[in-house]
Design an enzyme around this catalytic site. Structure first.
Site, PDB file in Angstrom:
ATOM      1  N   HIS A  64     -27.599 -29.593  18.162  1.00 57.85           N
ATOM      2  CA  HIS A  64     -27.455 -29.240  19.577  1.00 57.85           C
ATOM      3  C   HIS A  64     -27.325 -30.435  20.501  1.00 57.85           C
ATOM      4  CE1 HIS A  64     -28.362 -24.897  19.310  1.00 57.85           C
ATOM      5  NE2 HIS A  64     -29.038 -25.270  18.235  1.00 57.85           N
ATOM      6  N   LYS A  86     -30.279 -26.445  35.685  1.00 57.40           N
ATOM      7  CA  LYS A  86     -30.384 -26.866  34.276  1.00 57.40           C
ATOM      8  C   LYS A  86     -31.481 -27.916  34.195  1.00 57.40           C
ATOM      9  CE  LYS A  86     -25.954 -28.070  34.550  1.00 57.40           C
ATOM     10  NZ  LYS A  86     -25.435 -27.415  33.377  1.00 57.40           N
ATOM     11  N   ARG A  87     -31.890 -28.289  32.986  1.00 61.27           N
ATOM     12  CA  ARG A  87     -32.903 -29.337  32.859  1.00 61.27           C
ATOM     13  C   ARG A  87     -32.457 -30.586  33.615  1.00 61.27           C
ATOM     14  NH1 ARG A  87     -33.101 -31.254  27.489  1.00 61.27           N
ATOM     15  NH2 ARG A  87     -31.118 -30.200  27.174  1.00 61.27           N
ATOM     16  N   LYS A 109     -26.728 -35.185  32.718  1.00 63.08           N
ATOM     17  CA  LYS A 109     -26.236 -33.995  33.432  1.00 63.08           C
ATOM     18  C   LYS A 109     -25.836 -34.343  34.872  1.00 63.08           C
ATOM     19  CE  LYS A 109     -29.085 -30.883  30.626  1.00 63.08           C
ATOM     20  NZ  LYS A 109     -28.181 -29.876  30.017  1.00 63.08           N
ATOM     21  N   THR A 131     -24.586 -23.536  28.369  1.00 65.93           N
ATOM     22  CA  THR A 131     -24.474 -22.072  28.306  1.00 65.93           C
ATOM     23  C   THR A 131     -24.599 -21.505  29.719  1.00 65.93           C
ATOM     24  OG1 THR A 131     -26.803 -22.106  27.704  1.00 65.93           O
ATOM     25  CG2 THR A 131     -25.229 -21.641  25.950  1.00 65.93           C
ATOM     26  N   LYS A 159     -22.686 -18.316  31.876  1.00 69.37           N
ATOM     27  CA  LYS A 159     -23.349 -17.288  32.694  1.00 69.37           C
ATOM     28  C   LYS A 159     -22.751 -17.250  34.092  1.00 69.37           C
ATOM     29  CE  LYS A 159     -27.364 -18.363  29.974  1.00 69.37           C
ATOM     30  NZ  LYS A 159     -28.413 -19.380  29.832  1.00 69.37           N
TER      31      LYS A 159
END
Ligand code: NBG
Length: 806
Positions: A353, A541-542, A547, A649, A653
Site C-alpha cells: 500500500h 485525508k491523513r 499529500k 480512495t 468517494k
C-alpha cells in the site's frame, strides 16, 4: 418485515435486557436495545451463512489487517438488511426518532486512514457479493486518538470509543487461543524430527470478538473477528492486592492488555516498537490458530489448505502470517519444510500500500529474535533457502544478495518476507503497481515476475453513495432507475443525460441542499458560518508531507495576498476545508495544522476579504464526518507528489458524489482521468516520470524556485516574520523542510502549476452549466471504482474463490 414484529422485538429487548420500557428508557438504553435487535437479525443470517459455507465446502478468504475502519453500523446494517424504512416507521410509532438513534453511535476506533477504510469497503463488498470471507484484526480499546484543536494546535486525547460498549460485537471467550512471546526455544531431535521445546515464554490469551458484516439484501452475513489480549490465568495478583500493593496487583494485567490497547502506538521509541511488533504477531498468530482449528474440524487434510483457504495480508503488518503458518504446519502438525512452504506460498497473498520507505517495516534482529524466537528461526531458514536458490536456481546477473535478503543490515525486512512467502503481490493502482515492478521492488520482480499484479482500489458505493448521499441516490434512481445499487457499473446510464438541463438542475439542487446541511453541521460543531453558495473545496485525508496540505495552504495565502493587493479582486467565493489527523510524533505535520489554523484565523477575520475566502479545519476527521463532508464537496483536492500516493480512495468517494477532482497524475487519479476524461478534471503538476527523474538526478534546488517566484518569497517571508500572529519560530520546521531540506515533495516546484490550476477551477465554476455537466459525468463514471469490481478481480485472479450466490 412486519412493523409490529420490529416494535415488539424492541419492547421485549428493553424489558428483557434493561428492565425498562420505551417511556422510561434513556437515549443510550434505547440505542442499545435497538442495536441489539438489529444485531439479532444479523446473527440469524450469520448462522445460516455459516451453515451454507460448511455444507458447500466453499473456499474462504481470510483478510488480515491491522485496521478495519468500518464506520458506524446501525444505519448501514438496516440498509443492507433491507429494513430501514420499516424500522424507521416502527420507531416513529414508538415515538423514537431513528436519526437521533443513529447519532448515538460512536465511530469504532479501529483504523487510521485509507488502508483501514479499504479493508472495511472490501468486507462490505465480499458480503454483498456472496464471497465467503472473514476479516481478522485487533479490537483496539482506544483506537487512534481523538483530535482536539486548541489554539490552532493538534492535541491528542484517548479515543474511548468503547466507553459505552460496542453493540455489534459478540465476545467468544470459549474460542480463545494462546499466543506466546519471548522465552527460549530448543530444537531437540525427536524421532528424527526437530521438535521445538519452549521455556519461559510469556503467554497471552487472545479472545475473539465477532462482528457481523451484512451483505446488501442477500441474507449473507460474513464475520469480522477482532482479537483482544488478556491474561492467561488470573486477571490480577491476589496476594499483592491483599497486601495493599494495588499497582503491583494489576501490573501484569496492564502489561498484557496493552497489546490491544491502541492503534499504532507511537513507534518513535523502542518500547513503542516492541509493542507494535507484539501486536502484529499477536493477531496473526491468533487468527491463524483459529483458521487451522476450524479447518481441521472439516476433516480435510492440511496438504489441501490452499484449496480451501486464501489468506490475504493487507500491507506488511500481518506478514508474520508466513512464518507463523509455517510454524503451525511444521511444529504443531508435523509437516515437513518443503510441504509446509508450498502450502504457505500458495495460501498467502500480499498487497503493498505504499512506497514510502519509512512505512516499509523493518525490525532490528535483536528485538525480533527476542520477542518471537521460534518465528525468527523460521524466517532465518526461509532466508537461507532463498539465498541458496538465488545462487543455484535463478542465477540473475547483477542481482546482489543484499538487495534481496530478508535479513539485511541487522534488520528483518517485512516487505521482502511478504513477497518471498506469497504467490501474489499487488499494488493498488496502475502507476503504483508499475513503480513496484520497475523501481521499489524491481529486484524481486526480476526473480518472481509472475507474482506481480495490479488491483486498483475501490470503495463501496453502498456506504459512500446510497447511505451517505440519500438525496443524490434518490435523484439517480429517478433518472436511471435503481439497478446501479446492485450493479454499480450501471451508473454509466447517467452519461446519457450529460446535456439534459433538467437532470443537471436536479443534481445541482441536491448538491446545494447537501452543502446547506454541511454548513449547518459546521456551525454546530465549530461555530463557524460558511456560505453554501461558495465553492466547497475539500482536502480530507491523513496529514502527510507527500499529500501536500502545505501546498494547499500556501496557495490560500497567495490568494489572500492577491486580495490584499487588489481589494476588488474578482474571485468566486471559496471555502477551503481541511480535515486531517497528524501522527502524534510527526512534528512537521503538526506545524502544518497550526499554519492552516493560523491562516484561517487571520483570513476569516479580515474585513478586506469580505467572506470571499474562508478557511476551515474540521477537527477529529473520521468516517462519519466524511459521510457528511463528501456529498457537500465541489472540489476534491488530490494533490500528492506524483509517485507517492499509492492509490487514494477519497478521490473515488468525492467523484462518485459529483465533486471535480483537482489532481496530480498520481495513484488512482490517473485511472479516474482515464474514466472521466481529462477535460472533466483539473490536472496539474509534475508527472511520475518527471518526479522519479528529478529524484535520480538530484538536480532540484528549492532556493532557485523561490528566487524566481515573488509569490513564494512573500509567503516565506510571512511564515518567518510572525505575519500569522504565531509565535516567533512557530513554523521553523516547515521552513527547514523547504529550504535546507530542499523541499523533498516538490511543493515549491509544483506551486505555480497548482496556483494556475486553482485559477482554472475559479473560471470553470462560473460556467454553472458546464460545471454541473462535469459533475454529472464524474458520478456517471464512478461505478467502475466500486469495490465490487475490485473484489471480483481479487476473487478471480488471486484467491480463486467463488460467490455462493448462484
Ligand atoms: C495507503 C495509501 C493510499 C491507499 C491506501 C489503500 C497506507 C500504508 N497506505 O494511497 O497511502 O489508497 O493505502 O490502499 O496507509
Amino acid at each position: 418485515m412486519e412493523i409490529e414484529t420490529i416494535k415488539n422485538d424492541i419492547i421485549k429487548k428493553l424489558a428483557g435486557n434493561f428492565s425498562t420500557d420505551v417511556e422510561g428508557a434513556t437515549p443510550l438504553r434505547k440505542y442499545d436495545a435497538i442495536a441489539s435487535v438489529i444485531k439479532d437479525y444479523c446473527n440469524e443470517n450469520l448462522l445460516a451463512t455459516r451453515r451454507q459455507y460448511a455444507k458447500e465446502k466453499v473456499k474462504q478468504v481470510y483478510y488480515f489487517s491491522m485496521e478495519f475502519l468500518i464506520g458506524r453500523l446501525l444505519e448501514s446494517n438496516l440498509i443492507n438488511l433491507g429494513i430501514k424504512e420499516e424500522f424507521a416507521q416502527a420507531l416513529r410509532e414508538l415515538g423514537i426518532d431513528l436519526d437521533e438513534i443513529i447519532e448515538m453511535e460512536a465511530d469504532p476506533g479501529l483504523g487510521n486512514g485509507g488502508l483501514g477504510r479499504l479493508a472495511a469497503c472490501f468486507m462490505d463488498s465480499m458480503a454483498s457479493m456472496g464471497i465467503p470471507a472473514q476479516g481478522c484484526g485487533i479490537r483496539y480499546q482506544y483506537g487512534l486518538f481523538e483530535q482536539k484543536i486548541i489554539n490552532g494546535y493538534q492535541v491528542e486525547l484517548p479515543d474511548s470509543w468503547l466507553k459505552n460498549g460496542f453493540a455489534w460485537e459478540t465476545r467468544k471467550a470459549d474460542s480463545s487461543v494462546i499466543v506466546n512471546f519471548g522465552g527460549r526455544v530448543d530444537l531437540p531431535l525427536v524421532n528424527g524430527k526437530m521438535k521445538p521445546i519452549y521455556s519461559d515464554a510469556e503467554s497471552v490469551k487472545a479472545v475473539p470478538y465477532d462482528v457481523s458484516i451484512v451483505g446488501y439484501e442477500n441474507k449473507i452475513v460474513n464475520k469480522l473477528r477482532l482479537w483482544s489480549a488478556e491474561n492467561v490465568d488470573q486477571d490480577f495478583d491476589f496476594s499483592a492486592f491483599c497486601q495493599g500493593d494495588y499497582s503491583k496487583a494489576f501490573e501484569s494485567k496492564s502489561i498484557v492488555s496493552s497489546i490491544s490497547q491502541v492503534l499504532y502506538p507511537d513507534d518513535s521509541n523502542d518500547r513503542g516498537k516492541v509493542l507494535r511488533l507484539k501486536q502484529e504477531y499477536f493477531f496473526v498468530s491468533a487468527g491463524l490458530q483459529s483458521i487451522i482449528r476450524d479447518y481441521l474440524k472439516l476433516g480435510l487434510p492440511l496438504q489441501e489448505l490452499h484449496e480451501h483457504v486464501a489468506i490475504h495480508i493487507n500491507d506488511t503488518h500481518p506478514a508474520f502470517a508466513i512464518p507463523e503458518l509455517m510454524r503451525l504446519l511444521m511444529d504443531e502438525n508435523d509437516l515437513g519444510w518443503e510441504e509446509a512452504w508450498n502450502i504457505t506460498v500458495n495460501t498467502v497473498a500480499y498487497t503493498n500500500h505504499t512506497i514510502m520507505s519509512e512505512a516499509l517495516e523493518k525490525w532490528p534482529v535483536k528485538m525480533f529474535s527476542q520477542i518471537v524466537p521460534r518465528i525468527f528461526m523460521i524466517v532465518y531458514e526461509i532466508n537461507e533457502r532463498l539465498m541458496y536458490s538465488l545462487s543455484n536456481e535463478y542465477k540473475i546477473p547483477d542481482l546482489r544478495s543484499e538487495d534481496i535478503s530478508i535479513i539485511e543490515g541487522g534488520c528483518v525486512h517485512m516487505a521482502r518476507l511478504a513477497v518471498v512467502g506469497s504467490h501474489s503481490v499487488n499494488g493498488v493502482a496502475k502507476v503504483h503497481s508499475e513503480i513496484l515492478k520497475h523501481d521499489v521492488m524491481n529486484n524481486f520482480y526480476r526473480v518472481y515476475p509472475e507474482r506481480f499484479n495490479n488491483k486498483t482500489n475501490g470503495i463501496t458505493h453502498r456506504r459512500w453513495l446510497l447511505k451517505a448521499n440519500p438525496r443524490l441516490s434518490s435523484a439517480l434512481t429517478e433518472v436511471i432507475g435503481d439497478s446501479w445499487i446492485k450493479k454499480p457499473n450501471d451508473l454509466i446510464k447517467l452519461k446519457d443525460f450529460e446535456h439534459d438541463i433538467e437532470v443537471q438542475k436536479k443534481l445541482a439542487a441536491v448538491k446545494r441542499e447537501n452543502k446547506t446541511d454541511f454548513a449547518n453541521y459546521v456551525m454546530k460543531k465549530r461555530g463557524v458560518k460558511i456560505d453554501p453558495d461558495s465553492i466547497f473545496d475539500v482536502q480530507a485525508k491523513r496529514l502527510h508531507s507527500y499529500k501536500r496540505q502545505l501546498m494547499n495552504v500556501m496557495n490560500i495565502i497567495d490568494l489572500y495576498n492577491r486580495v490584499l493587493d487588489n481589494p476588488s479582486l474578482d474571485i468566486v467565493p471559496r471555502t477551503f476545508i481541511f480535515a486531517a489527523k497528524a501522527s502524534p510524533s510527526y512534528f512537521l505535520a503538526k506545524q502544518v495544522i497550526k499554519l492552516i489554523n493560523s491562516a484561517a484565523e487571520k483570513i476569516n477575520n479580515d474585513k478586506a476579504v469580505d467572506g470571499r475566502i474562508k478557511v476551515l479545519f474540521m477537527e477529529n476527521y473520521g468516517v462519519s464526518m466524511a459521510e457528511r463532508m463528501i456529498p457537500a464537496a465541489d472540489v476534491s483536492e488530490q494533490i500528492s507528489t506524483a509517485s507517492k500516493e499509492a492509490s487514494g480512495t477519497g478521490n473515488m468517494k468525492f467523484m462518485m458524489n459529483g465533486a471535480i477532482t483537482l489532481a496530480t497524475m498520481d495513484g488512482a487519479n490517473v485511472e479516474i482521468s482515464e474514466a472521466v476524461g481529462k477535460e472533466n478534471m483539473v490536472i496539474f503538476g509534475m508527472s511520475v516520470q518527471e518526479v522519479l527523474e528529478l529524484n535520480r538526478t538530484c538536480a532540484y534546488s528549492a532556493m532557485n524556485v523561490i528566487r524566481d517566484d515573488m509569490r513564494l518569497q512573500r509567503i516565506v517571508n510571512q511564515l518567518t516574520t510572525g505575519f500569522f500572529n504565531a509565535a516567533n519560530g512557530e513554523f521553523n520546521d516547515i521552513m527547514r523542510h523547504l529550504i535546507p531540506g530542499n523541499d523533498e515533495y516538490y511543493v515549491l516546484k509544483d506551486f505555480a502549476a497548482y496556483a494556475d490550476a486553482q485559477n482554472r477551477i475559479d473560471k470553470l465554476y462560473r460556467d454553472r452549466e458546464n460545471w454541473q455537466r462535469m459533475s454529472l459525468v464524474n458520478t456517471a463514471y464512478s461505478g467502475r471504482f466500486s469495490s465490487d469490481n475490485t473484489i471480483a478481480e481479487y476473487a478471480k485472479d488471486i484467491w480463486n474463490v467463488k460467490s455462493v450466490i448462484k
